[in-house]
Scaffold this active site. Structure first.
Site, mmCIF file in Angstrom:
data_model
loop_
_atom_site.group_PDB
_atom_site.id
_atom_site.type_symbol
_atom_site.label_atom_id
_atom_site.label_comp_id
_atom_site.label_asym_id
_atom_site.label_seq_id
_atom_site.Cartn_x
_atom_site.Cartn_y
_atom_site.Cartn_z
ATOM 1 N N HIS A 11 -2.069 1.122 0.687
ATOM 2 C CA HIS A 11 -2.128 2.273 1.595
ATOM 3 C C HIS A 11 -1.365 3.477 1.004
ATOM 4 O O HIS A 11 -1.912 4.569 0.869
ATOM 5 C CB HIS A 11 -1.527 1.866 2.946
ATOM 6 C CG HIS A 11 -1.475 2.963 3.961
ATOM 7 N ND1 HIS A 11 -2.323 3.013 5.035
ATOM 8 C CD2 HIS A 11 -0.674 4.052 4.079
ATOM 9 C CE1 HIS A 11 -2.059 4.090 5.759
ATOM 10 N NE2 HIS A 11 -1.050 4.738 5.204
ATOM 11 N N GLU A 12 -0.122 3.248 0.641
ATOM 12 C CA GLU A 12 0.689 4.349 0.096
ATOM 13 C C GLU A 12 0.126 4.834 -1.233
ATOM 14 O O GLU A 12 0.188 6.021 -1.550
ATOM 15 C CB GLU A 12 2.157 3.922 -0.060
ATOM 16 C CG GLU A 12 2.856 3.546 1.242
ATOM 17 C CD GLU A 12 2.714 4.575 2.351
ATOM 18 O OE1 GLU A 12 2.568 5.773 2.034
ATOM 19 O OE2 GLU A 12 2.710 4.188 3.534
ATOM 20 N N HIS A 58 -2.433 7.407 -0.510
ATOM 21 C CA HIS A 58 -1.838 8.728 -0.296
ATOM 22 C C HIS A 58 -1.471 9.350 -1.650
ATOM 23 O O HIS A 58 -1.637 10.546 -1.875
ATOM 24 C CB HIS A 58 -0.552 8.623 0.532
ATOM 25 C CG HIS A 58 -0.777 8.417 2.008
ATOM 26 N ND1 HIS A 58 -1.593 9.223 2.755
ATOM 27 C CD2 HIS A 58 -0.260 7.506 2.879
ATOM 28 C CE1 HIS A 58 -1.565 8.809 4.029
ATOM 29 N NE2 HIS A 58 -0.772 7.766 4.129
ATOM 30 N N HIS A 74 -4.355 10.907 -3.317
ATOM 31 C CA HIS A 74 -4.678 12.169 -2.650
ATOM 32 C C HIS A 74 -3.811 13.297 -3.236
ATOM 33 O O HIS A 74 -4.278 14.413 -3.445
ATOM 34 C CB HIS A 74 -4.412 12.014 -1.145
ATOM 35 C CG HIS A 74 -5.126 13.003 -0.270
ATOM 36 N ND1 HIS A 74 -4.885 13.081 1.079
ATOM 37 C CD2 HIS A 74 -6.046 13.951 -0.536
ATOM 38 C CE1 HIS A 74 -5.654 14.031 1.603
ATOM 39 N NE2 HIS A 74 -6.360 14.578 0.642
HETATM 40 ZN ZN LIG Z 1 -0.298 6.551 5.816
#
Ligand SMILES: [Zn+2]
Length: 704
Positions: free
Chosen positions: A496-497, A500, A503
């Site tokens: 998940h991280e 990010h 991104h």
């Molecule tokens: Zn998040």
């Protein structure tokens, strides 16, 4: 030596007054005020000391104030370049100091850092207000904004102009003096109310304790839970007894395993009545007042409700859209939760009991049903999740999707020995940015997992500034001669991280204000959540989930069990979450600034959606911190909104192949590179060719 230092400082201070120069010349060099002379311009951590921050903050704010004065004092007609871009360029030094401080205060804090944070906060907020409430500055922005259509701006420039204009207007720049004064009063009162709300909950959390004196009353609890309860008792002056509190790591295992139904009821009821005991910690009046003031503020600023005010900046745009969206998931989720309740009731009866399932029974009986149905124990998976292997698994997925490479670099400064540094390169070998991973807990680091950056990507006078991104976690350290073996939940968190991080890394924007993760709250979790989808795909597991001793890939049988167990209890999880999302929306779509009876309002709201009595809303109003003391008012829906996006987006890969290059390129070009440069729905539709559908999420959660 001293001369050189002074020379450099004077160069940096050309725009400042003479008095300032003299003051600075007597000081030691402050590394935050000089160019970072390091590979890729990363912060020189060994040179930066706590005492450098405050002077650097002050200097950086002065610099930006001067830059603002220059914009305001410009005799030329306001243009996009001399006003919006100039404003965007201002505060370059402040961004640098801010970012370095913010990352390190989260990951490497200490008393000195916290003291700096406390001292800097009011200065920073005053500085912000001085800019936002600068009338001459707003007039210039407004002049440019009114000519927007004639300006022939790019999509990104249009977005930048609108962002700045909205910032000022939403901050009250268009109001007359009387209205401005009332707005300031409301903001002031709200800031006190939200602070009190949070403090009351903190006190409630700490004041309740369930003290167990008789060992028999521990029946059913695992040994490590009992040990932790004995330690808690000792800390709280009940040596030789056992204490359970309302904190999750203490209460949840008690609800899951305690055979004492009456005690489960006791702790559960204490939990759901926080802020609702008609005493000095009661939050009912506070939250009613908060909701009323928010309506009044919305009216002042020209909005029908607080939700209209908030949602305007989100993907959802309007309250109706959020309600329609929630309705789509609510109905199937409620139906599944009723089936789950029936299964739990059957388990109760199978054990020879005749009572009706109550909310404090849910964890206890769902644990039993889970064991009976799936025979899956978390400890069976752990040997396959060695931290470095999982990280390399995430890198593998990114490489397969986007052709990017992660090269370990030992020559780049880092702020702690736990940190690993990677240079990220594109398929053609060109430099993209730097990724710091920092995965282990320590006293100086806050809990949880997050992504942050020392520097975001943007362009400065045509030159691409490359991002410096961090990923933080609090995963189990290596112990007892074993490597770091993490839980399956941690695996998802790491992916998940990392999403990010991608991104931030793959961002390809012109303006800092719009780049990377600077997107609306209900969009920002798309790049992160979508990465979780790859983590447990059998094809990917086979690559990274290798036994830490034997190197063997995870057995198919375990993979199958994981897949099946993933659907367990999803009705309950969705229902308690969605009920809270409705409650949030109901509080914030009030159209009259009236103080209401909090409990009556809540009961009506939950009855309207037909919440079953066996499930309690995840947060009742008197302890709904996200919306009454955090930043999620009219925004609690965002989590599942982004889940719809990620499930629908991942479907694009499932329709083709897990690593389909065309789809991956489209996701990179239309989502990851674009930051907040366009309306998120436009970006999404360009990737997917259609608006997101809710069905993929319902399928993934087993709700259809
Ligand atoms: Zn998040």
């Amino acid at each position: 030596m001293k001369k050189t230092i002074c020379f450099l400082i004077v160069i940096g201070l050309l725009f400042l007054s003479c008095a300032k120069q003299e003051e600075q010349e007597t000081m030691e060099v402050n590394p935050l005020l000089s160019e970072f002379d390091t590979p890729f311009g990363v912060p020189p951590f060994d040179k930066i000391k706590e005492e450098h921050y405050l002077p650097a903050f002050k200097e950086a704010m002065d610099q930006q104030q001067n830059e603002i004065e220059e914009i305001v004092g410009n005799p030329d007609t306001p243009t996009f370049g001399n006003t919006i871009e100039a404003l965007e360029r201002s505060g370059e030094l402040l961004r640098k100091v801010d970012s370095v401080f913010d990352v390190l205060n989260g990951s490497m804090t200490n008393d000195k850092m916290q003291a700096v944070a406390k001292e800097a906060a009011p200065l920073r907020s005053k500085h912000q207000d001085d800019i936002r409430l600068n009338e001459k500055l707003f007039q210039r922005i407004n002049t440019v904004y009114e000519k927007e259509d004639e300006l022939d701006l790019t999509e990104e420039q249009n977005m930048l102009l609108e962002k700045y204009y909205k910032d000022f207007v939403r901050g009250g720049a268009n109001l007359d003096e009387k209205e401005k004064a009332r707005l300031r009063e409301i903001n002031k009162e709200l800031s006190v109310l939200t602070l009190n709300f949070g403090e009351n909950i903190l006190k409630e959390d700490n004041r309740f304790e369930l003290v167990i004196e008789n060992e028999d009353d521990l029946a059913g609890l695992p040994q490590q839970v009992i040990t932790a309860a004995a330690e808690a008792a000792k800390e709280r002056g009940h040596e030789g007894k056992w204490v359970f509190t309302l904190h999750n790591p203490s209460m949840i295992p008690f609800l899951q395993y305690s055979q004492r139904r009456d005690l489960r009821e006791k702790i559960f009821k204490a939990y759901i009545n926080r802020g609702n005991n008609n005493d000095e910690l009661d939050n009912k009046a506070i939250l009613s007042r908060t909701a009323a003031l928010r309506v009044e503020r919305a009216h002042l600023l020209g909005y029908k409700t607080h939700a209209d005010y908030v949602l305007e900046m989100n993907m959802a745009k309007k309250p109706e859209n959020v309600y329609q969206f929630l309705d789509k998931i609510w109905k199937p989720a409620l139906a599944v939760s009723k089936v789950e309740a029936k299964e739990l009731q059957e388990m109760i009866e199978k054990e020879g009991n005749s009572f009706k399932l109550q909310p404090w029974d849910w964890w206890y009986y769902s644990e039993k049903v889970k064991k009976a149905k799936y025979a899956l124990d978390e400890e069976m998976l752990r040997p396959y999740f060695k931290l470095e292997n999982v990280r390399d698994g995430a890198f593998y997925v990114a490489s397969k999707l986007y052709g990017i490479q992660f090269v370990a670099r030992d020559d780049i400064p880092k702020y702690h020995e736990d940190v690993r540094v990677f240079e990220v390169k594109d398929a053609d070998g060109s430099h993209i940015g730097i990724l710091y991973t920092d995965y282990f807990p320590r006293a100086s680091k806050r809990g949880g997992a997050w992504m942050n950056s020392f520097r975001k990507q943007y362009r400065l006078e045509g030159k691409n500034i490359h991002p410096l991104i961090t990923n933080n976690g609090n995963f189990a350290r290596p112990t007892g001669g074993k490597p770091a073996l993490i839980s399956s939940e941690n695996v998802l968190t790491l992916f998940h991280e990392f999403g990010h991080a991608l991104h931030g890394l793959l961002s390809d924007c012109t303006y800092y204000r719009l780049s990377g993760t600077s997107v609306p709250r209900d969009f920002v979790e798309l790049p992160s959540q979508i990465m979780e989808n790859w983590a447990f795909e059998p094809e990917v597991l086979m690559v990274y989930a290798k036994h830490y001793e034997t190197g063997e890939a995870i057995p198919q049988e375990l993979v199958d069990k994981m897949k099946k167990a993933a659907l367990f209890n999803q009705g309950f999880a969705a229902v308690e979450y969605l009920a809270a999302s409705y409650l949030d929306m109901d509080w914030h779509t009030l159209t009259e600034p009236k103080e209401l009876d909090a409990l009556e309002f809540e009961t009506e709201s939950l009855n309207r959606i037909g919440l079953i009595p066996e499930i309690i809303v995840r947060y009742r109003s008197p302890y709904f911190r996200h919306i009454f003391s955090g930043g999620y008012s009219a925004g609690y829906y965002s989590y599942i909104w982004a889940e719809v996006l990620d499930a629908d987006a991942f479907e694009a890969f499932k329709e083709t192949s897990l690593f389909d290059q065309k789809t991956a390129l489209s996701f990179r070009k239309n989502i990851l590179e674009r930051g907040g440069t366009e309306d998120p729905m436009k970006l999404y539709m360009r990737f997917r060719g259609a608006e997101p559908k809710v069905e993929p999420l319902l399928k993934r959660k087993g709700l259809i």
